[in-house]
Scaffold this motif. Structure first.
Motif, PDB file in Angstrom:
ATOM      1  N   THR A  15      -0.015 -14.492 -33.910  1.00 10.39           N
ATOM      2  CA  THR A  15       1.109 -13.636 -34.260  1.00 10.39           C
ATOM      3  C   THR A  15       0.575 -12.255 -34.619  1.00 10.39           C
ATOM      4  OG1 THR A  15       1.089 -14.175 -36.623  1.00 10.39           O
ATOM      5  CG2 THR A  15       2.419 -15.589 -35.192  1.00 10.39           C
ATOM      6  N   GLU A  17       1.942  -8.796 -36.815  1.00  9.41           N
ATOM      7  CA  GLU A  17       2.955  -8.194 -37.671  1.00  9.41           C
ATOM      8  C   GLU A  17       2.453  -6.835 -38.125  1.00  9.41           C
ATOM      9  OE1 GLU A  17       4.444 -10.947 -40.752  1.00  9.41           O
ATOM     10  OE2 GLU A  17       3.059 -12.364 -39.818  1.00  9.41           O
ATOM     11  N   ASP A  19       2.741  -4.370 -41.072  1.00  7.22           N
ATOM     12  CA  ASP A  19       3.168  -4.127 -42.445  1.00  7.22           C
ATOM     13  C   ASP A  19       3.057  -2.632 -42.737  1.00  7.22           C
ATOM     14  OD1 ASP A  19       3.608  -6.814 -42.823  1.00  7.22           O
ATOM     15  OD2 ASP A  19       1.727  -7.177 -43.883  1.00  7.22           O
ATOM     16  N   THR A  23      -1.980  -3.805 -40.024  1.00  6.72           N
ATOM     17  CA  THR A  23      -1.545  -4.671 -38.938  1.00  6.72           C
ATOM     18  C   THR A  23      -2.153  -6.031 -39.217  1.00  6.72           C
ATOM     19  OG1 THR A  23      -1.406  -2.866 -37.352  1.00  6.72           O
ATOM     20  CG2 THR A  23      -1.643  -5.095 -36.449  1.00  6.72           C
TER      21      THR A  23
END
Length: 88
Positions: A15, A17, A19, A23
């Motif tokens: 995954t 993401e 933030d 990263t």
């Protein structure tokens, strides 16, 4: 419909993401009897951290790499055995 059993059969998964200040990439190991805990990589502006839970103790193990160390690691993955010095 979210079917975890179908996702697992597709092979290695990860995954990504984004933030506020990093990263975050999570590498999910294939299910097996020798399965390792997931690895989380946090890429910050000035360093990268790698985290994995120790299944036996339940403690979080964390390694911090400077951006220079990360560049060395990236270069090393494509080189044969030996001692090298990266040009600046």
């Amino acid at each position: 419909m979210n079917r975890p059993d179908v996702a697992r059969s597709l092979g290695p998964m990860f995954t990504i993401e984004h933030d506020f200040d990093a990263t975050v990439v999570t590498l999910i190991d294939d299910p097996a009897s020798h399965r390792q805990e997931d690895v989380t990589i946090n890429a910050f502006e000035d360093c990268v951290t790698i985290e994995q839970e120790d299944a036996q103790s339940g403690r979080l193990c964390k390694i911090t790499l400077s951006l220079s160390q990360l560049a060395d690691l990236t270069a090393a993955l494509n080189l044969p055995e030996g001692v090298y010095k990266r040009k600046a």
